[in-house]
Structure formats: structure tokens, C-alpha cells
Motif scaffolding. Structure first.
Motif, PDB file in Angstrom:
ATOM      1  N   ALA A   1      96.725  22.102 159.569  1.00 29.20           N
ATOM      2  CA  ALA A   1      97.849  22.904 160.061  1.00 29.20           C
ATOM      3  C   ALA A   1      97.471  24.366 160.214  1.00 29.20           C
ATOM      4  O   ALA A   1      98.136  25.118 160.929  1.00 29.20           O
ATOM      5  CB  ALA A   1      99.038  22.770 159.115  1.00 29.20           C
ATOM      6  N   ARG A   2      96.395  24.766 159.565  1.00 30.08           N
ATOM      7  CA  ARG A   2      95.887  26.136 159.650  1.00 30.08           C
ATOM      8  C   ARG A   2      94.650  26.224 160.542  1.00 30.08           C
ATOM      9  O   ARG A   2      94.012  27.272 160.616  1.00 30.08           O
ATOM     10  CB  ARG A   2      95.568  26.646 158.249  1.00 30.08           C
ATOM     11  CG  ARG A   2      96.798  26.763 157.351  1.00 30.08           C
ATOM     12  CD  ARG A   2      96.423  26.878 155.895  1.00 30.08           C
ATOM     13  NE  ARG A   2      97.549  27.279 155.051  1.00 30.08           N
ATOM     14  CZ  ARG A   2      98.483  26.443 154.585  1.00 30.08           C
ATOM     15  NH1 ARG A   2      98.402  25.150 154.859  1.00 30.08           N
ATOM     16  NH2 ARG A   2      99.480  26.881 153.842  1.00 30.08           N
ATOM     17  N   GLY A   3      94.281  25.111 161.184  1.00 31.12           N
ATOM     18  CA  GLY A   3      93.101  25.086 162.043  1.00 31.12           C
ATOM     19  C   GLY A   3      91.797  25.002 161.279  1.00 31.12           C
ATOM     20  O   GLY A   3      90.732  25.292 161.840  1.00 31.12           O
ATOM     21  N   ILE A   4      91.841  24.587 160.015  1.00 33.13           N
ATOM     22  CA  ILE A   4      90.636  24.482 159.184  1.00 33.13           C
ATOM     23  C   ILE A   4      90.072  23.064 159.289  1.00 33.13           C
ATOM     24  O   ILE A   4      90.782  22.100 158.985  1.00 33.13           O
ATOM     25  CB  ILE A   4      90.947  24.805 157.710  1.00 33.13           C
ATOM     26  CG1 ILE A   4      91.521  26.216 157.573  1.00 33.13           C
ATOM     27  CG2 ILE A   4      89.699  24.648 156.851  1.00 33.13           C
ATOM     28  CD1 ILE A   4      92.059  26.510 156.176  1.00 33.13           C
ATOM     29  N   PRO A   5      88.820  22.887 159.687  1.00 27.19           N
ATOM     30  CA  PRO A   5      88.222  21.547 159.719  1.00 27.19           C
ATOM     31  C   PRO A   5      88.098  20.960 158.319  1.00 27.19           C
ATOM     32  O   PRO A   5      88.195  21.687 157.312  1.00 27.19           O
ATOM     33  CB  PRO A   5      86.840  21.787 160.337  1.00 27.19           C
ATOM     34  CG  PRO A   5      86.917  23.122 160.980  1.00 27.19           C
ATOM     35  CD  PRO A   5      87.903  23.920 160.181  1.00 27.19           C
ATOM     36  N   VAL A   6      87.858  19.655 158.262  1.00 28.23           N
ATOM     37  CA  VAL A   6      87.850  18.942 156.984  1.00 28.23           C
ATOM     38  C   VAL A   6      86.616  18.049 156.893  1.00 28.23           C
ATOM     39  O   VAL A   6      86.306  17.294 157.830  1.00 28.23           O
ATOM     40  CB  VAL A   6      89.116  18.074 156.841  1.00 28.23           C
ATOM     41  CG1 VAL A   6      89.067  17.263 155.541  1.00 28.23           C
ATOM     42  CG2 VAL A   6      90.375  18.938 156.893  1.00 28.23           C
TER      43      VAL A   6
END
Length: 343
Positions: free
Chosen positions: A261-266
Motif C-alpha cells: 500500500a506504500r509502494g514497498i516491494p516484498v
């Protein structure tokens, strides 16, 4: 307004000092359901999911006091290890069991817990899981027909985009520090990439398994900062480039969608519902990577690629931004659960 609902929950689901995905899920769906029906919450203190005889007796009394033909939503943490209470009321009440995590999948769990859970889910009128992967797992464990376990995926709140660093070396793990969450595997993997420049923060409760936590604290390059919620957690996400979730078992992994939701990859493990949580962008690209659970070498290799390959970082970040636009909120979770609750 639809008919009333009784919700039987473990005590302390609103305790800010003990956040968990299950607690958040329960609170968000019950808040949503309360908009269209009367919700009666019955919070039970006890040694869940290892109930004493006294805790089981409390659950039996609570269920016995609910009016005939009522719909009851039972958190699996309370119900799954107390099948006698569920079985005794199954003909009188419409019992719906919400399983956040199969009891047998908790690291170090006694096999007896899985047997008890099987009795509970077979006695219930309906069973709900938080991912399709978890639903199929429950069906397989307990001999239920395919499709018998319903799915209500967790929602996620909208959040501001983070600003990534050029190096992408700000790593974050958000999870209680326990064997199931596998921070030991993460630490082992990070030791392997010690030659590279990175910073890693592990945010999560440190008091769940002290014997597991203590050896991890010796590796001072990883910062274990304890539980963070609210603004402090938002600030922690804002200072991250990559979320790493090395869990040995995970029915969904709500922190995955919180990061997306914050544009952070996982970067996570390929267990149960995690691939569903990561998902894909509309063009089919994946906003991160998956490695086998418990495989420190594979995790280290993926971290090394992330830290040394600018092209990979660009691709994962672009996919995360696109995936962000496809995430669903808690209203969809509530709608799906409401469908199951209706007789």
C-alpha cells in the motif's frame, strides 16, 4: 439491519501492546459488521490456544447462554482447541469458525491441537479462512471437501507512497519475533551478505518467545526495536525500501499488503497465502520475490540480487506501485464475511 451476531473472541484483541494480524482482522470486520447488524462481543480471557479446563468451561457457559438459532462467529484461537463446547451447541446455534492459522502450523505445536481443531471445524456450520491457500490447507488437514472453507481476504488501508533510496538497502521485517516468523533464518541470511551495505530493522514483539529471541540480539547489525504501532509504525515503513517476511507458515501476511500500500516491494517465503497477498500488478509483474521457507541460502541469494541489481529494484518497485492500485479495503472483507454469516 440484518439479524444479530454474537462474536466470541480472545480477550485483549484491542490491546495496543499486543498487536497481531488476527486481532486487527477481528476488530476491523466486527466494526464493519456493526454498521448493518447488532454485534454482541464476548471476549474470553484464557490460555488460548492451549485452554485449561476452566477456560473450556467458560466457553461452554458463554455458548450455552446465547439464544437459540443465533449466528455466532467464533475466533479459531478460542474455539479450535475446545471442540466439546462447539459440538455441544452445533445443533442449536449457527456456529461460524474463523481460522486465522491452523493450530498445527504454529511452530512447535502439539499434534493433539490439530486433532482438536479437526473436530471443531467439522462441527461448525461454516469455516472461514483468510486466504485460498489457508482454506485448502484446512480442508486437507481435516478431511473437508474442496470449497467447504470460505475465504475472506484481509483488507488494507490506503497509505502514502514512500520515497525509496537509491541503494535500496533499508530492509524491514514487521512481525512478532517467534519461530514461526523465522527471524532466525533472516539473521542467518544477512550474515551471508555481510560484505554488502545494508540496514535491517525488525519491528515486532520481543516477549513471545524469549529463548528464541535472545541469541538473535547478539547480531548487532540487525536492530530489533520491539513493537511499533500507529505513527511509529508508519514512520518505520516510510524509512524502508524492502519488506522481508521469512515466515515458516503464514496464512496471508497482512504486513505484505501494508507494505505494498506504500509502494514497498516484498521478499517473502512461498507459504500458504503469502503469494496471494503479494499478488501481481495488472500487467502480470510480481512486486517482489518468493523463496522457500526455512532456506537461508535462498533468502541470502535473493537479498544479494536486490542489493546489487539496480534493474531488479526498478522492476520490483514499478510492480509494487501498480499492485498498490489493485488492493482492496476492509469493506470488501466485511462484505464477504457477511455473506458467509447469513444462513
Amino acid at each position: 439491519m440484518t439479524g444479530p451476531l454474537w462474536a466470541v473472541l480472545p480477550g485483549g484483541i484491542d490491546d495496543p501492546a499486543a498487536p497481531s494480524g488476527g486481532n486487527t482482522y477481528d476488530r476491523r470486520v466486527l466494526t464493519g459488521l456493526a454498521k448493518t447488524r447488532d454485534v454482541h462481543e464476548l471476549a474470553l480471557t484464557g490460555e488460548w490456544p492451549h485452554p485449561s479446563d476452566a477456560s473450556r468451561a467458560r466457553l461452554r457457559r458463554v455458548l450455552a447462554d446465547i439464544p437459540d438459532s443465533s449466528t455466532v462467529l467464533l475466533d479459531g484461537l478460542v474455539a479450535c482447541a475446545a471442540p466439546d463446547a462447539v459440538e455441544a451447541q452445533a445443533d442449536r446455534l449457527r456456529l461460524v469458525v474463523l481460522v486465522h492459522l491452523p493450530l498445527g502450523d504454529e511452530t512447535g505445536a502439539d499434534a493433539t491441537l490439530s486433532e482438536l481443531e479437526g473436530r471443531t471445524v467439522r462441527a461448525a456450520a461454516a469455516v472461514v479462512a483468510t486466504s485460498a491457500g489457508a482454506a485448502r490447507r484446512i480442508e486437507g488437514l481435516h478431511g473437508l471437501r474442496d470449497g467447504n472453507v470460505h475465504v475472506a481476504l484481509p483488507g488494507v488501508d490506503a497509505a502514502p507512497m514512500t520515497e525509496p533510496s537509491d541503494a535500496g538497502n533499508r530492509l524491514l521485517c514487521v512481525a512478532a519475533v517467534t519461530r514461526r516468523k523465522a527471524q532466525d533464518v533472516l539473521v542467518e541470511a544477512l550474515r551471508t551478505v555481510d560484505d554488502l551495505d545494508w540496514d535491517c530493522v525488525c519491528a515486532g514483539a520481543l516477549d513471545r518467545d524469549p529463548a528464541f529471541v535472545q541469541p538473535l540480539l547478539a547480531y548487532e547489525k540487525v536492530r530489533f526495536v520491539g513493537t511499533r504501532t500507529g505513527k511509529a509504525l508508519d514512520e518505520t515503513y516510510a524509512a524502508a525500501d524492502l519488506l522481508v517476511l521469512p515466515s515458516r507458515a503464514e496464512t496471508y501476511g497482512m504486513v505484505v499488503t501494508e507494505a505494498l500500500a506504500r509502494g514497498i516491494p516484498v521478499l517473502a517465503t512461498e507459504v500458504q497465502g503469502v503469494p496471494e497477498a503479494i499478488g501481481t500488478a495488472p500487467d502480470g509483474s510480481v512486486p517482489g520475490g518468493l523463496v522457500p521457507p526455512g532456506d537461508a541460502e535462498a533468502l541470502a541469494g535473493a537479498l544479494r540480487r536486490w542489493l546489487t541489481d539496480p534493474g531488479l529494484r526498478t522492476d520490483w518497485r514499478a510492480a509494487a506501485r501498480e499492485r498498490r492500485d489493485t488492493l482492496r479495503g476492509w469493506d470488501e472483507t466485511t462484505r464477504r464475511l457477511s455473506e458467509v454469516l447469513e444462513p
